[in-house]
Design a protein around this motif. Structure first.
Motif, PDB file in Angstrom:
ATOM      1  N   ILE A  23       2.686  -3.780  -3.616  1.00 28.44           N
ATOM      2  CA  ILE A  23       1.617  -4.743  -3.357  1.00 28.44           C
ATOM      3  C   ILE A  23       2.113  -5.947  -2.575  1.00 28.44           C
ATOM      4  CG2 ILE A  23       0.125  -4.031  -5.251  1.00 28.44           C
ATOM      5  CD1 ILE A  23       1.223  -6.359  -6.886  1.00 28.44           C
ATOM      6  N   SER A  24       3.445  -6.202  -2.608  1.00 28.77           N
ATOM      7  CA  SER A  24       4.013  -7.282  -1.795  1.00 28.77           C
ATOM      8  C   SER A  24       5.504  -7.047  -1.626  1.00 28.77           C
ATOM      9  CB  SER A  24       3.771  -8.648  -2.454  1.00 28.77           C
ATOM     10  OG  SER A  24       4.476  -8.740  -3.673  1.00 28.77           O
ATOM     11  N   VAL A  25       6.066  -7.592  -0.545  1.00 25.59           N
ATOM     12  CA  VAL A  25       7.492  -7.448  -0.267  1.00 25.59           C
ATOM     13  C   VAL A  25       8.049  -8.817   0.072  1.00 25.59           C
ATOM     14  CG1 VAL A  25       9.221  -6.357   1.202  1.00 25.59           C
ATOM     15  CG2 VAL A  25       7.126  -5.125   0.642  1.00 25.59           C
ATOM     16  N   ALA A  26       9.093  -9.225  -0.650  1.00 31.66           N
ATOM     17  CA  ALA A  26       9.801 -10.473  -0.376  1.00 31.66           C
ATOM     18  C   ALA A  26      11.282 -10.145  -0.207  1.00 31.66           C
ATOM     19  CB  ALA A  26       9.589 -11.465  -1.515  1.00 31.66           C
ATOM     20  N   HIS A  27      12.069 -11.138   0.147  1.00 33.76           N
ATOM     21  CA  HIS A  27      13.494 -10.898   0.384  1.00 33.76           C
ATOM     22  C   HIS A  27      14.220 -10.447  -0.887  1.00 33.76           C
ATOM     23  CE1 HIS A  27      17.388 -11.202   2.222  1.00 33.76           C
ATOM     24  NE2 HIS A  27      17.786 -11.997   1.251  1.00 33.76           N
ATOM     25  N   THR A  28      13.878 -11.023  -2.020  1.00 31.96           N
ATOM     26  CA  THR A  28      14.608 -10.737  -3.258  1.00 31.96           C
ATOM     27  C   THR A  28      13.815  -9.935  -4.283  1.00 31.96           C
ATOM     28  OG1 THR A  28      13.929 -12.846  -4.201  1.00 31.96           O
ATOM     29  CG2 THR A  28      16.036 -12.790  -3.027  1.00 31.96           C
ATOM     30  N   SER A  29      12.574  -9.601  -4.003  1.00 35.64           N
ATOM     31  CA  SER A  29      11.782  -8.830  -4.960  1.00 35.64           C
ATOM     32  C   SER A  29      10.682  -8.051  -4.254  1.00 35.64           C
ATOM     33  CB  SER A  29      11.179  -9.747  -6.022  1.00 35.64           C
ATOM     34  OG  SER A  29      10.265 -10.632  -5.428  1.00 35.64           O
ATOM     35  N   VAL A  30      10.188  -7.042  -4.974  1.00 41.78           N
ATOM     36  CA  VAL A  30       9.091  -6.220  -4.470  1.00 41.78           C
ATOM     37  C   VAL A  30       8.008  -6.225  -5.535  1.00 41.78           C
ATOM     38  CG1 VAL A  30       8.395  -3.902  -3.753  1.00 41.78           C
ATOM     39  CG2 VAL A  30      10.672  -4.749  -3.171  1.00 41.78           C
ATOM     40  N   GLY A  31       6.784  -6.564  -5.160  1.00 42.83           N
ATOM     41  CA  GLY A  31       5.661  -6.514  -6.085  1.00 42.83           C
ATOM     42  C   GLY A  31       5.126  -5.106  -6.137  1.00 42.83           C
ATOM     43  N   ILE A  32       4.966  -4.580  -7.342  1.00 40.40           N
ATOM     44  CA  ILE A  32       4.474  -3.212  -7.498  1.00 40.40           C
ATOM     45  C   ILE A  32       3.309  -3.164  -8.473  1.00 40.40           C
ATOM     46  CG2 ILE A  32       6.669  -2.080  -6.966  1.00 40.40           C
ATOM     47  CD1 ILE A  32       6.751  -1.623 -10.152  1.00 40.40           C
ATOM     48  N   SER A  33       2.524  -2.130  -8.350  1.00 36.86           N
ATOM     49  CA  SER A  33       1.449  -1.859  -9.286  1.00 36.86           C
ATOM     50  C   SER A  33       1.649  -0.429  -9.757  1.00 36.86           C
ATOM     51  CB  SER A  33       0.097  -2.012  -8.596  1.00 36.86           C
ATOM     52  OG  SER A  33      -0.939  -1.646  -9.473  1.00 36.86           O
ATOM     53  N   THR A  76       1.137  -4.797 -13.165  1.00 37.53           N
ATOM     54  CA  THR A  76       1.566  -5.398 -11.911  1.00 37.53           C
ATOM     55  C   THR A  76       2.753  -6.296 -12.218  1.00 37.53           C
ATOM     56  OG1 THR A  76      -0.695  -5.382 -11.089  1.00 37.53           O
ATOM     57  CG2 THR A  76       0.855  -6.823  -9.959  1.00 37.53           C
ATOM     58  N   ARG A  77       3.844  -6.092 -11.486  1.00 35.69           N
ATOM     59  CA  ARG A  77       5.030  -6.913 -11.715  1.00 35.69           C
ATOM     60  C   ARG A  77       5.924  -6.909 -10.489  1.00 35.69           C
ATOM     61  NH1 ARG A  77       9.203  -3.860 -15.622  1.00 35.69           N
ATOM     62  NH2 ARG A  77      10.437  -5.520 -14.746  1.00 35.69           N
ATOM     63  N   THR A  78       6.947  -7.748 -10.521  1.00 31.04           N
ATOM     64  CA  THR A  78       7.922  -7.737  -9.434  1.00 31.04           C
ATOM     65  C   THR A  78       9.210  -7.103  -9.951  1.00 31.04           C
ATOM     66  OG1 THR A  78       8.706  -9.954  -9.972  1.00 31.04           O
ATOM     67  CG2 THR A  78       6.974  -9.777  -8.309  1.00 31.04           C
ATOM     68  N   VAL A  79       9.884  -6.396  -9.065  1.00 33.04           N
ATOM     69  CA  VAL A  79      11.142  -5.730  -9.406  1.00 33.04           C
ATOM     70  C   VAL A  79      12.148  -5.993  -8.298  1.00 33.04           C
ATOM     71  CG1 VAL A  79      10.045  -3.913 -10.785  1.00 33.04           C
ATOM     72  CG2 VAL A  79      10.410  -3.555  -8.343  1.00 33.04           C
ATOM     73  N   GLY A  87       0.792  -1.219   0.000  1.00 29.17           N
ATOM     74  CA  GLY A  87       0.000   0.000   0.000  1.00 29.17           C
ATOM     75  C   GLY A  87       0.827   1.274   0.000  1.00 29.17           C
ATOM     76  N   GLN A  88       2.134   1.159   0.194  1.00 27.83           N
ATOM     77  CA  GLN A  88       3.008   2.329   0.261  1.00 27.83           C
ATOM     78  C   GLN A  88       3.258   2.918  -1.128  1.00 27.83           C
ATOM     79  OE1 GLN A  88       6.910   1.405   1.734  1.00 27.83           O
ATOM     80  NE2 GLN A  88       7.397   3.532   2.172  1.00 27.83           N
ATOM     81  N   ALA A  89       3.227   4.238  -1.228  1.00 27.14           N
ATOM     82  CA  ALA A  89       3.570   4.922  -2.480  1.00 27.14           C
ATOM     83  C   ALA A  89       5.085   4.915  -2.636  1.00 27.14           C
ATOM     84  CB  ALA A  89       3.054   6.353  -2.455  1.00 27.14           C
ATOM     85  N   VAL A  90       5.553   4.544  -3.820  1.00 22.46           N
ATOM     86  CA  VAL A  90       6.990   4.464  -4.092  1.00 22.46           C
ATOM     87  C   VAL A  90       7.289   5.040  -5.471  1.00 22.46           C
ATOM     88  CG1 VAL A  90       7.432   2.452  -2.613  1.00 22.46           C
ATOM     89  CG2 VAL A  90       6.763   2.111  -5.000  1.00 22.46           C
TER      90      VAL A  90
END
Length: 97
Positions: A35-45, A55-58, A18-21
């Protein structure tokens, strides 16, 4: 660009859903939402005028918290606008670009 895996890195900012980035996508900073946070990637919209909602992971190192800042094209800067450098320093525009 590839970085040496043992090179020191800046601490990863605390990110939460939910954080603006701002996301660095091929040298262009784009506004997005986590939209999600993992150790090696961040899901963004993010929203693209051509493609609509994406929507993808970076990689975590291409994501920075927006912290209340908004993105603005350089050609739209005006005299006395304040800009924030990547290192956090604040500068005032002395003359239009």
């Amino acid at each position: 660009m590839t970085t040496y895996p043992l090179a020191p890195r800046l601490p990863r900012p605390d990110l939460f859903p939910g954080q603006a980035v701002h996301v660095n996508a091929h040298t262009a900073w784009l506004p997005a939402t986590v939209i999600s946070v993992a150790h090696t990637s961040v899901g963004i919209s993010l929203f693209s005028a051509k493609a609509g909602a994406l929507t993808r992971t970076v990689a975590p190192w291409v994501v920075q918290p927006a912290d209340g800042y908004r993105l603005k094209a350089v050609h739209n800067l005006r005299h006395s606008d304040e800009v924030v450098a990547a290192g956090g320093a604040i500068h005032t525009v002395a003359a239009p670009p």
